[in-house]
Write a protein that holds these residues in place. Structure first.
Motif, short mmCIF file in Angstrom:
data_model
loop_
_atom_site.label_atom_id
_atom_site.label_comp_id
_atom_site.label_asym_id
_atom_site.label_seq_id
_atom_site.Cartn_x
_atom_site.Cartn_y
_atom_site.Cartn_z
N LEU A 89 0.82 -1.21 0.00
CA LEU A 89 0.00 0.00 0.00
C LEU A 89 0.85 1.26 0.00
N GLU A 90 0.44 2.22 -0.77
CA GLU A 90 1.07 3.53 -0.70
C GLU A 90 0.79 4.10 0.69
N GLU A 91 1.70 4.87 1.20
CA GLU A 91 1.57 5.40 2.55
C GLU A 91 0.27 6.15 2.76
N ARG A 92 -0.20 6.86 1.74
CA ARG A 92 -1.42 7.66 1.87
C ARG A 92 -2.67 6.80 2.09
N HIS A 93 -2.58 5.49 1.84
CA HIS A 93 -3.74 4.62 2.00
C HIS A 93 -3.62 3.67 3.19
N ARG A 94 -2.55 3.76 3.94
CA ARG A 94 -2.32 2.79 5.00
C ARG A 94 -3.26 2.91 6.19
N ASP A 95 -3.98 4.03 6.28
CA ASP A 95 -4.92 4.18 7.39
C ASP A 95 -6.33 3.71 7.03
N ARG A 96 -6.52 3.21 5.83
CA ARG A 96 -7.84 2.74 5.41
C ARG A 96 -8.16 1.39 6.05
N PRO A 97 -9.45 1.14 6.27
CA PRO A 97 -9.83 -0.17 6.83
C PRO A 97 -9.42 -1.29 5.88
N ARG A 98 -9.15 -2.46 6.44
CA ARG A 98 -8.77 -3.60 5.62
C ARG A 98 -9.17 -4.91 6.29
N LEU A 99 -9.42 -5.87 5.44
CA LEU A 99 -9.73 -7.23 5.88
C LEU A 99 -8.87 -8.20 5.09
N GLY A 100 -8.58 -9.33 5.72
CA GLY A 100 -7.79 -10.34 5.05
C GLY A 100 -8.66 -11.34 4.30
N LYS A 101 -8.02 -12.04 3.39
CA LYS A 101 -8.64 -13.15 2.69
C LYS A 101 -8.13 -14.42 3.34
N PRO A 102 -8.97 -15.41 3.50
CA PRO A 102 -10.39 -15.41 3.18
C PRO A 102 -11.15 -14.52 4.15
N PHE A 103 -12.23 -13.94 3.67
CA PHE A 103 -12.97 -13.00 4.50
C PHE A 103 -14.14 -13.67 5.20
N ASP A 104 -14.55 -13.05 6.26
CA ASP A 104 -15.69 -13.50 7.05
C ASP A 104 -16.90 -12.66 6.66
N ARG A 105 -18.01 -13.29 6.35
CA ARG A 105 -19.21 -12.61 5.88
C ARG A 105 -19.68 -11.54 6.88
N THR A 106 -19.68 -11.87 8.13
CA THR A 106 -20.16 -10.93 9.15
C THR A 106 -19.24 -9.72 9.24
N ARG A 107 -17.94 -9.95 9.16
CA ARG A 107 -17.00 -8.83 9.23
C ARG A 107 -17.12 -7.91 8.03
N ILE A 108 -17.39 -8.48 6.85
CA ILE A 108 -17.58 -7.66 5.65
C ILE A 108 -18.79 -6.74 5.85
N ALA A 109 -19.90 -7.31 6.29
CA ALA A 109 -21.12 -6.51 6.50
C ALA A 109 -20.88 -5.42 7.53
N THR A 110 -20.22 -5.75 8.62
CA THR A 110 -19.93 -4.77 9.67
C THR A 110 -19.01 -3.68 9.14
N LEU A 111 -17.99 -4.08 8.39
CA LEU A 111 -17.05 -3.11 7.82
C LEU A 111 -17.76 -2.12 6.89
N VAL A 112 -18.58 -2.63 5.98
CA VAL A 112 -19.25 -1.77 5.02
C VAL A 112 -20.25 -0.84 5.73
N ARG A 113 -21.00 -1.37 6.66
CA ARG A 113 -21.92 -0.49 7.39
C ARG A 113 -21.16 0.58 8.16
N GLY A 114 -20.05 0.22 8.75
CA GLY A 114 -19.25 1.21 9.47
C GLY A 114 -18.68 2.28 8.54
N MET A 115 -18.23 1.85 7.36
CA MET A 115 -17.69 2.81 6.39
C MET A 115 -18.76 3.83 5.97
N LEU A 116 -19.98 3.33 5.83
CA LEU A 116 -21.06 4.18 5.34
C LEU A 116 -21.75 4.95 6.47
N GLY A 117 -21.37 4.66 7.69
CA GLY A 117 -21.95 5.37 8.82
C GLY A 117 -23.32 4.87 9.23
N ASN A 118 -23.62 3.59 8.93
CA ASN A 118 -24.91 3.01 9.37
C ASN A 118 -24.67 2.12 10.56
#
Length: 118
Positions: A89-118
């Motif tokens: 990652l370029e340094e300017r993007h290192r503070d962005r949220p990230r998940l590893g592969k393989p991903f967990d369905r629940t963590r993806i949903a939580t991550l996206v809702r958190g990103m969108l502020g829901n």
């Protein structure tokens, strides 16, 4: 319905991720497997958020897409199979949220809702 752009060069992972997002009530933009297609999609109809694979093969990364999303203040997160992700990652993007592969369905949903502020 909130639209989430998916960028991943691995078709099975991209389709699985898209299915998870749809099951959670999101509309999926893509999935895309190339930087150019993702950039065209952002320019045509900006998504509400995005999940980006870091490494897109052949020494390509999703950095140009991350930059475009950042220019439009569109929240995004990285999904990656790399343990040493900061090296990719370029340094300017290192503070962005990230998940590893393989991903967990629940963590993806939580991550996206958190990103969108829901």
């Amino acid at each position: 319905m909130r639209r989430i752009l998916v960028l991943d060069d691995e078709a099975l992972i991209a389709l699985d991720l898209a299915g998870v997002l749809e099951d959670e009530g999101f509309a999926v933009c893509g999935p895309y497997n190339s930087v150019d297609d993702a950039l065209d999609a952002i320019d045509a109809h900006a998504p509400d958020g995005a999940i980006l694979d870091v490494n897109l093969g052949q020494d390509k990364t999703s950095a140009p897409v991350a930059d475009r999303l950042g220019q439009h203040d569109i929240p995004f997160a990285f999904l990656t199979g790399y343990e040493q992700i900061d090296e990719k990652l370029e340094e300017r993007h290192r503070d962005r949220p990230r998940l590893g592969k393989p991903f967990d369905r629940t963590r993806i949903a939580t991550l996206v809702r958190g990103m969108l502020g829901n």
